[in-house]
Design a protein around this motif. Structure first.
Motif, mmCIF file in Angstrom:
data_model
loop_
_atom_site.group_PDB
_atom_site.id
_atom_site.type_symbol
_atom_site.label_atom_id
_atom_site.label_comp_id
_atom_site.label_asym_id
_atom_site.label_seq_id
_atom_site.Cartn_x
_atom_site.Cartn_y
_atom_site.Cartn_z
ATOM 1 N N GLN A 25 0.845 -1.193 0.000
ATOM 2 C CA GLN A 25 0.000 0.000 0.000
ATOM 3 C C GLN A 25 0.881 1.243 0.000
ATOM 4 O OE1 GLN A 25 -1.113 1.967 3.279
ATOM 5 N NE2 GLN A 25 -0.477 0.496 4.849
ATOM 6 N N THR A 26 0.334 2.310 -0.577
ATOM 7 C CA THR A 26 1.140 3.522 -0.751
ATOM 8 C C THR A 26 0.795 4.622 0.241
ATOM 9 O OG1 THR A 26 -0.419 4.352 -2.384
ATOM 10 C CG2 THR A 26 1.466 3.089 -3.214
ATOM 11 N N TRP A 27 -0.212 4.391 1.105
ATOM 12 C CA TRP A 27 -0.639 5.477 1.986
ATOM 13 C C TRP A 27 -0.022 5.482 3.381
ATOM 14 C CZ3 TRP A 27 -4.924 2.520 -0.120
ATOM 15 C CH2 TRP A 27 -5.513 3.118 -1.235
ATOM 16 N N SER A 28 0.618 4.404 3.782
ATOM 17 C CA SER A 28 1.061 4.254 5.178
ATOM 18 C C SER A 28 -0.112 4.103 6.149
ATOM 19 C CB SER A 28 1.943 5.440 5.625
ATOM 20 O OG SER A 28 3.101 5.506 4.852
ATOM 21 N N ASP A 38 -14.759 -17.040 -0.715
ATOM 22 C CA ASP A 38 -15.183 -18.335 -1.212
ATOM 23 C C ASP A 38 -16.689 -18.321 -1.391
ATOM 24 O OD1 ASP A 38 -12.927 -19.090 1.194
ATOM 25 O OD2 ASP A 38 -12.559 -19.855 -0.823
ATOM 26 N N LEU A 39 -17.132 -19.029 -2.428
ATOM 27 C CA LEU A 39 -18.563 -19.110 -2.702
ATOM 28 C C LEU A 39 -19.286 -19.656 -1.484
ATOM 29 C CD1 LEU A 39 -20.250 -18.497 -5.197
ATOM 30 C CD2 LEU A 39 -20.193 -20.933 -5.757
ATOM 31 N N GLY A 40 -20.336 -18.971 -1.095
ATOM 32 C CA GLY A 40 -21.122 -19.434 0.043
ATOM 33 C C GLY A 40 -20.615 -18.970 1.391
ATOM 34 N N HIS A 41 -19.436 -18.364 1.403
ATOM 35 C CA HIS A 41 -18.864 -17.904 2.683
ATOM 36 C C HIS A 41 -18.643 -16.400 2.736
ATOM 37 C CE1 HIS A 41 -18.094 -21.846 4.483
ATOM 38 N NE2 HIS A 41 -17.777 -22.245 3.276
ATOM 39 N N GLY A 42 -18.773 -15.736 1.632
ATOM 40 C CA GLY A 42 -18.470 -14.314 1.635
ATOM 41 C C GLY A 42 -16.985 -14.102 1.851
ATOM 42 N N LEU A 43 -16.634 -13.074 2.599
ATOM 43 C CA LEU A 43 -15.231 -12.790 2.898
ATOM 44 C C LEU A 43 -14.927 -13.143 4.343
ATOM 45 C CD1 LEU A 43 -16.019 -10.461 0.613
ATOM 46 C CD2 LEU A 43 -13.677 -9.804 1.107
ATOM 47 N N ARG A 44 -13.868 -13.866 4.543
ATOM 48 C CA ARG A 44 -13.458 -14.244 5.889
ATOM 49 C C ARG A 44 -12.049 -13.734 6.164
ATOM 50 N NH1 ARG A 44 -14.488 -20.590 5.890
ATOM 51 N NH2 ARG A 44 -13.653 -20.317 3.783
ATOM 52 N N LEU A 45 -11.869 -13.225 7.343
ATOM 53 C CA LEU A 45 -10.597 -12.618 7.721
ATOM 54 C C LEU A 45 -9.587 -13.694 8.087
ATOM 55 C CD1 LEU A 45 -9.138 -9.890 8.339
ATOM 56 C CD2 LEU A 45 -9.901 -10.197 10.697
ATOM 57 N N ILE A 46 -8.400 -13.622 7.498
ATOM 58 C CA ILE A 46 -7.345 -14.591 7.774
ATOM 59 C C ILE A 46 -6.414 -14.053 8.865
ATOM 60 C CG2 ILE A 46 -5.465 -15.955 6.788
ATOM 61 C CD1 ILE A 46 -6.727 -15.423 4.022
ATOM 62 N N TYR A 47 -5.824 -12.906 8.593
ATOM 63 C CA TYR A 47 -4.930 -12.226 9.528
ATOM 64 C C TYR A 47 -5.108 -10.723 9.347
ATOM 65 C CZ TYR A 47 -1.892 -15.936 11.398
ATOM 66 O OH TYR A 47 -1.381 -17.006 12.079
ATOM 67 N N TYR A 48 -4.715 -10.001 10.382
ATOM 68 C CA TYR A 48 -4.686 -8.552 10.255
ATOM 69 C C TYR A 48 -3.485 -8.019 11.016
ATOM 70 C CZ TYR A 48 -6.697 -8.272 14.969
ATOM 71 O OH TYR A 48 -6.923 -8.397 16.324
ATOM 72 N N SER A 49 -3.195 -6.752 10.744
ATOM 73 C CA SER A 49 -2.049 -6.108 11.383
ATOM 74 C C SER A 49 -2.431 -4.682 11.736
ATOM 75 C CB SER A 49 -0.861 -6.108 10.419
ATOM 76 O OG SER A 49 0.166 -5.268 10.892
ATOM 77 N N ALA A 50 -2.156 -4.295 12.971
ATOM 78 C CA ALA A 50 -2.484 -2.943 13.422
ATOM 79 C C ALA A 50 -1.353 -1.947 13.159
ATOM 80 C CB ALA A 50 -2.816 -2.952 14.908
ATOM 81 N N SER A 69 7.158 -6.295 8.394
ATOM 82 C CA SER A 69 8.385 -5.620 8.810
ATOM 83 C C SER A 69 8.354 -4.142 8.421
ATOM 84 C CB SER A 69 9.607 -6.305 8.208
ATOM 85 O OG SER A 69 9.489 -6.334 6.796
ATOM 86 N N LYS A 70 7.597 -3.811 7.373
ATOM 87 C CA LYS A 70 7.432 -2.416 6.966
ATOM 88 C C LYS A 70 5.947 -2.095 6.894
ATOM 89 C CE LYS A 70 11.564 -1.979 4.099
ATOM 90 N NZ LYS A 70 12.074 -1.624 2.748
ATOM 91 N N THR A 71 5.586 -0.872 7.193
ATOM 92 C CA THR A 71 4.188 -0.472 7.208
ATOM 93 C C THR A 71 3.496 -0.746 5.880
ATOM 94 O OG1 THR A 71 4.658 1.280 8.811
ATOM 95 C CG2 THR A 71 2.633 1.496 7.544
ATOM 96 N N GLU A 72 4.203 -0.558 4.787
ATOM 97 C CA GLU A 72 3.546 -0.623 3.485
ATOM 98 C C GLU A 72 3.370 -2.031 2.925
ATOM 99 O OE1 GLU A 72 6.332 0.974 4.244
ATOM 100 O OE2 GLU A 72 7.865 0.783 2.671
ATOM 101 N N ASN A 73 4.023 -3.018 3.518
ATOM 102 C CA ASN A 73 3.964 -4.381 2.970
ATOM 103 C C ASN A 73 3.374 -5.358 3.970
ATOM 104 O OD1 ASN A 73 5.217 -3.638 0.517
ATOM 105 N ND2 ASN A 73 7.230 -3.770 1.491
ATOM 106 N N PHE A 74 2.551 -6.266 3.456
ATOM 107 C CA PHE A 74 1.913 -7.249 4.330
ATOM 108 C C PHE A 74 1.774 -8.556 3.558
ATOM 109 C CE2 PHE A 74 -0.016 -8.735 7.954
ATOM 110 C CZ PHE A 74 -1.397 -8.888 7.936
#
Lengths: 112, 111
Positions: A25-28, A38-50, A69-74
């Motif tokens: 991402q370019t915004w920081s 997945d069909l029938g499941h909508g969107l499910r969260l795998i991991y997140y980072s604060a 390790s860097k704000t812009e990459n995940f």
């Protein structure tokens, strides 16, 4: 261009192989998320980072590893791909200064 | 179970209005969102509503919020073929700011 870039756009891999999906991402924005769709499941969260170096599990984390390790990459890594991980993966970012969450274009992963 | 519930499919004729409904669970949500996903694309923010509002109008889009029943709806006036997509309602969850999505509502516009 400003925004979220996911790569690759499409990926075919074999069962048991390790594969990494990239998200930039370019915004920081402080928060970043990985979802699978997945069909029938909508969107499910795998991991997140604060923030950089802070990650946490979502609803369906098993079989996945993340780092920030860097704000812009995940990046999201499938340590040993299984057929059940065939899906479309979306990365998203958010910051308290913005209203909506911004999504990348997705990576369509097929595990054969 | 799902935090957000949506019906799955809607077919509408071009020029008619379409209404998509969803129910959510977290009464403390500050915003509620509607996202649109066109075929083969990511999700784009379509519109959103503050939790202290009952209604928001944005050109052809009208969002209605019933906080008592935790019910959110999206009305698209003069539906056009470009409105064919999957629509997701979503609410942010307290504590980790993740978005909880419904399963999505596929809208097919018939010319």
């Amino acid at each position: 261009d400003a925004g979220i870039t996911q790569s690759p756009r499409y990926k075919i891999t074999e069962t048991g192989r390790q594969v990494t999906l990239m998200c930039h991402q370019t915004w920081s924005h402080s928060y970043m998320f990985w979802y699978r769709q997945d069909l029938g499941h909508g969107l499910r969260l795998i991991y997140y980072s604060a923030a950089a170096d802070i990650t946490d599990k979502g609803e369906v984390p098993d079989g996945y590893v993340v780092s920030r390790s860097k704000t812009e990459n995940f990046p999201l890594t499938l340590e040993s791909a299984t057929r059940s991980q065939t899906s479309v993966y979306f990365c998203a970012s958010w910051d308290s200064a913005t209203v909506g969450y911004t999504f990348g274009s997705g990576t369509r992963l097929t595990v054969v | 179970g799902e935090d957000v519930e949506q019906s799955l499919f809607l077919s509408v004729r071009e020029g008619d209005s379409s209404v998509i409904n969803c129910t959510y669970t977290d009464s403390s949500s500050t915003y509620l969102y509607w996202y649109k996903q066109e075929p083969g694309a990511g999700l784009q923010l379509l519109t959103y509503i503050f939790s202290n509002m009952d209604m928001k109008q944005d050109q052809r889009l009208t969002v209605l919020l019933n906080k008592k029943d935790k019910h959110l709806s999206l009305r698209i006036a003069d539906t056009q073929t470009g409105d064919s997509a999957i629509y997701f309602c979503a609410e942010p969850k307290a504590g980790n700011n993740r978005l909880a999505f419904g399963k999505g509502n596929q809208v097919v516009v018939i010319p």
